[in-house]
Design an enzyme around this catalytic site. Structure first.
Site, PDB file in Angstrom:
ATOM      1  N   HIS A  86       9.311  40.205  -5.166  1.00 23.84           N
ATOM      2  CA  HIS A  86       9.913  38.916  -4.817  1.00 23.84           C
ATOM      3  C   HIS A  86       9.666  38.530  -3.358  1.00 23.84           C
ATOM      4  O   HIS A  86      10.322  37.641  -2.842  1.00 23.84           O
ATOM      5  CB  HIS A  86      11.426  38.938  -5.068  1.00 23.84           C
TER       6      HIS A  86
ATOM      7  N   GLU B 268       6.742  30.251 -17.164  1.00 26.83           N
ATOM      8  CA  GLU B 268       5.957  29.563 -16.129  1.00 26.83           C
ATOM      9  C   GLU B 268       4.586  29.125 -16.619  1.00 26.83           C
ATOM     10  O   GLU B 268       4.145  28.017 -16.351  1.00 26.83           O
ATOM     11  CB  GLU B 268       5.772  30.476 -14.900  1.00 26.83           C
TER      12      GLU B 268
END
Lengths: 470, 329
Positions: free
Chosen positions: A273, A204
């Site tokens: 998450h 990322e």
């Protein structure tokens, strides 16, 4: 002892699926690991493997059946030596199970001990059901609407903008050949090719920086984060490079780009998450931040975000991806960034929310109406710039305000709204503003605790009753 | 600096040598002046001087063509001057004035020029590396033959995002030259104390990126290496790593007393390896220039720098309403 084979949950948020194809027939012997069927979820087509060995005694759900709920018995497995009558018995009890499902019992049937191994626990957020629809503004008379999922609306918006200009491209993990981890980019690789739909390695920080550089050079990247949780790896590039460069360069160059992906809690995926980043990004000058609720707003705001000359954080929601709403059939439907929308009119209290929070706000408003409390529900849609004028205008009418969001309570969006109201509408307030938020804890995994950690409709109702002194 | 390649020094014209001399001297005098203004309180915050490293940007800019891009760290004054940005605008940015490249809102570490394709000026160590690859990505996407230079130091060479970038740049064959300006110290940490493998030019091997070590104090060696790297990138062969073995004479920033190295070490490099003395020697021994001609250049450069300093001190501070401009386009 005959065993019922149940429709499996194949993703954290799957509620139902299509039994696309049986790979076995009645009378076939199967062993653990054999592929029995192909099941289509809203994200992908998956192979379903046998867990136990035995003989397929009876198939209960024909192939091609759509909308098969998770945990519905789909076949009966016989142990060696059992005959078909055992299958019939099991099948008839399976019919009872389905009746239970239909009667609205959302808990999996775990009374039958033999079945317990195959029972998947239902995700907490699954109780969601259909999302309440809200009216749209500024649509020309005579416009036709079509039912579309949020997922399709995002894809169509990206595709339309990619057709409009070559400068727009999509980059991220699994956006191309895999068709999107959440199937958002389905079909885009086929239409636009690998030059414009770019699969990245799982890095990322690096690929976000590369996209920022491409934006500095004038391209219009759309960066998909598989979830915004992973964007924390890249947050330096988002904030220090993308958001601040226009200012630091005295207006010479900036980063016209979109950072998008699912944000907030999905279901049963635990602390790392399940986080809502709305308040984080809304704090940063130089960024625009949107977090829509309906498919129409997803589409219209995505198109505006891609055209915007600034970096836009586009916060999506996994639970909403599969929900359908009316979307206007127009050549070029856009929704302006920075404009809130009255989702429901009322006089007694203003409930301000955005994204998935709108579900709780609207459900609460429905329930409150039955008790004679008419709530006005405001869908912010954009968090930066925030349409505080719309909030103030509504509160001047209702004199009360409750904010609803999924994020943590400290330094939340609701906190900011409270301060704006205190400073700009103090004389109009008849009660303190209440912020309904997620709890001040990392998201727990256990189903009951997760439910407790999330904001709920009863909490919103309670807050409204408190500010209306009922 | 053992492995570093020397220049072949063949067929170098007097004009070229004079150009290198003038450009390097410009950076040196500019930085000396910036140090002076800092001492007078006219430049604030962090100010990282490029003195000693001049041959790196001057050699590479000589090899580059119109259209190529560059991006670097906070030690960026030399890069801006070498790519043709106006010394007045750069100095006025250092003093935080309206006439600066960023209208005084960026400062020493954050300056840009869309016109000269200079993409900053980045204050976060290593962040410019993926951005440089992103510029190269745009070149490839648009089908141009432009190449981007991503400059970073030996300290940044240990950043994780650098390796994420190496992987993608090689995977996608991006026309990007990664220039590692190895000035031996990451702030106060010497290369030996901070890098498990000191041969930084080999850091791309795992990704299939060719690299070479270059004597970064020899402008001709730098230029030749730049030409090889550019040819590689323009041929569509993907990225290239140049490790420039160089040295900074001053501290990491103006507030660094540089206690981590000896005076003798600095003095030895200055007397034996100075990049400007080196070109001056070539000019004089090769009889390409007379002492008078060189003095004329010195005088001209001093005048430009002095005018830049005057501009930077006379230019007004930005108007107060500039606080709220350039946040959104």
């Amino acid at each position: 002892m005959a065993t019922k084979i149940l429709m499996p949950a194949l993703s954290p948020t799957m509620e139902e699926g299509t039994l696309a194809k049986w790979m076995v027939k009645e009378g076939d012997t199967v062993a653990s690991g054999d592929i029995m069927a192909e099941i289509e979820t809203d994200k992908a087509t998956m192979e379903f493997e046998a867990v136990d060995e035995g003989v397929i005694g009876k198939i209960l759900i024909e192939e091609g059946t759509e909308g098969v709920k998770v945990n519905t018995p789909i076949a009966v497995l016989l142990e060696e030596g059992e005959d078909a009558s055992a299958a019939e018995d099991a099948a008839s009890s399976a019919q009872d199970d389905r009746a239970d499902e239909d009667s609205g019992d959302s808990e999996a049937d775990s009374s039958d001990g033999d079945d317990s191994a195959e029972v998947s626990t239902k995700p907490a957020a699954q109780a969601a059901g259909d999302m309440p629809e809200i009216p749209m503004e500024n649509i020309p008379e005579g416009t036709k609407f079509k039912k579309q999922t949020v997922r399709e609306a995002i894809r169509d918006a990206m595709a339309e903008e990619m057709r409009r200009t070559e400068e727009v491209f999509l980059m991220g993990e699994e956006v191309g050949e895999y068709q999107g981890a959440y199937k958002i980019s389905q079909g885009l690789l086929e239409e636009f090719g690998a030059r414009r739909v770019i699969d990245t390695p799982i890095t990322e920080h690096g690929f976000t920086g590369i996209a920022v550089g491409a934006a500095f050079a004038g391209l219009r990247p759309i960066v998909e984060f598989m979830t915004f949780n992973f964007a924390m790896q890249a947050i330096d590039q988002i904030i220090n490079s993308a958001a601040k460069t226009l200012y630091m360069s005295g207006g010479q160059m900036g980063a016209p780009m979109v950072f998008r992906g699912p944000n907030g809690a999905a279901a049963r995926v635990g602390a790392q998450h399940s986080q809502d980043y709305a308040a984080w990004y809304a704090q940063i000058p130089g960024l625009k931040v949107v977090m829509p609720y309906t498919a129409a707003d997803y589409k219209g705001l995505m198109k505006s975000a891609i055209r915007d000359p600034n970096p836009v954080i586009f916060l999506e929601n996994e639970i909403l991806y599969g929900q359908s709403f009316d979307v206007p059939e127009m050549d070029d439907f856009t929704v302006p960034i920075g404009k809130a929308k009255i989702a429901r009119e009322g006089d007694d209290v203003t409930i301000v929310s955005f994204g998935i929070g709108m579900k709780y706000a609207l459900e609460a408003a429905d329930a409150l109406a039955e008790e004679g409390i008419n709530a006005e529900v405001l869908d912010l849609r954009s968090l930066r710039p925030m349409d505080t004028d719309a909030i103030i205008k509504s509160v001047k009418k209702t004199n009360r305000c409750v904010t609803v969001e999924e994020g943590f309570p400290v330094a939340s969006i609701g906190n900011y709204i409270s301060s704006v109201l205190m400073q700009q509408a103090f004389d109009y307030l008849d009660a303190p503003v209440i912020n309904c938020t997620g709890k001040d804890v990392p998201m727990p995994y256990a189903a009951n605790l997760e439910k407790l950690a999330l904001i709920t409709t009863p909490e919103v109702i309670e807050a409204v009753k408190s500010v209306t002194y009922r | 600096m053992a492995a570093a390649k020397k220049s072949s020094k063949s067929n170098v014209s007097a004009e070229e040598l004079m150009s290198h001399y003038r450009e390097m001297l410009m950076i040196r005098r500019f930085e000396e002046k910036a140090g002076q203004l800092y001492g007078m309180g006219l430049i604030g915050g962090f100010c990282h001087l490029y003195i000693g490293q001049e041959a790196v940007v001057v050699g590479l800019e000589y090899a580059a063509k119109e259209g190529d891009q560059r991006v670097t760290s906070y030690r960026d004054h030399g890069h801006m001057l070498a790519c043709g940005m106006d010394p007045k605008g750069v100095m006025a940015e250092l003093t935080g004035r309206e006439g600066g490249y960023s209208k005084g809102k960026g400062g020493s570490m954050h300056m840009f020029s869309a016109e000269k394709r200079f993409y900053g000026g980045h204050g976060i160590v290593g962040a410019q590396v993926p951005i440089g690859a992103g510029l190269a990505f745009a070149n490839k996407y648009r089908g141009t033959d432009d190449v981007s230079f991503a400059y970073f130091g030996d300290g940044a060479a240990n950043q994780g995002q650098v390796y994420e970038t190496f992987n993608m740049a090689s995977l996608w064959k991006l026309p990007c030259i990664f220039v590692i300006e190895n000035n031996q110290y990451a702030m106060g940490t010497s290369l030996q104390r901070g890098s498990s493998t000191p041969e930084l030019y080999t850091r791309g091997e795992a990704f299939g990126i060719p690299g070479e070590a270059v004597d970064g104090m020899d402008v001709l060696a730098v230029k030749e290496a730049g030409e090889r790297a550019l040819a590689h990138c323009r041929a569509g062969e993907g990225p290239y790593i140049l490790e420039m073995k160089t040295y900074r004479y001053r501290g990491h920033s103006m507030s660094d007393p540089a206690k981590y190295r000896t005076r003798e070490e600095v003095q030895k490099i200055k007397s034996e390896k100075d990049p400007i003395d080196h070109v001056r020697d070539l000019l004089v021994t090769g009889k390409h220039a007379t002492e008078d001609e060189l003095k004329a250049i010195d005088k001209e450069v001093k005048k430009i720098v002095s005018e830049a300093a005057d501009f930077a001190t006379e230019s007004p501070e930005p108007a107060l309403d500039e606080l709220y401009t350039d946040i959104y386009a």
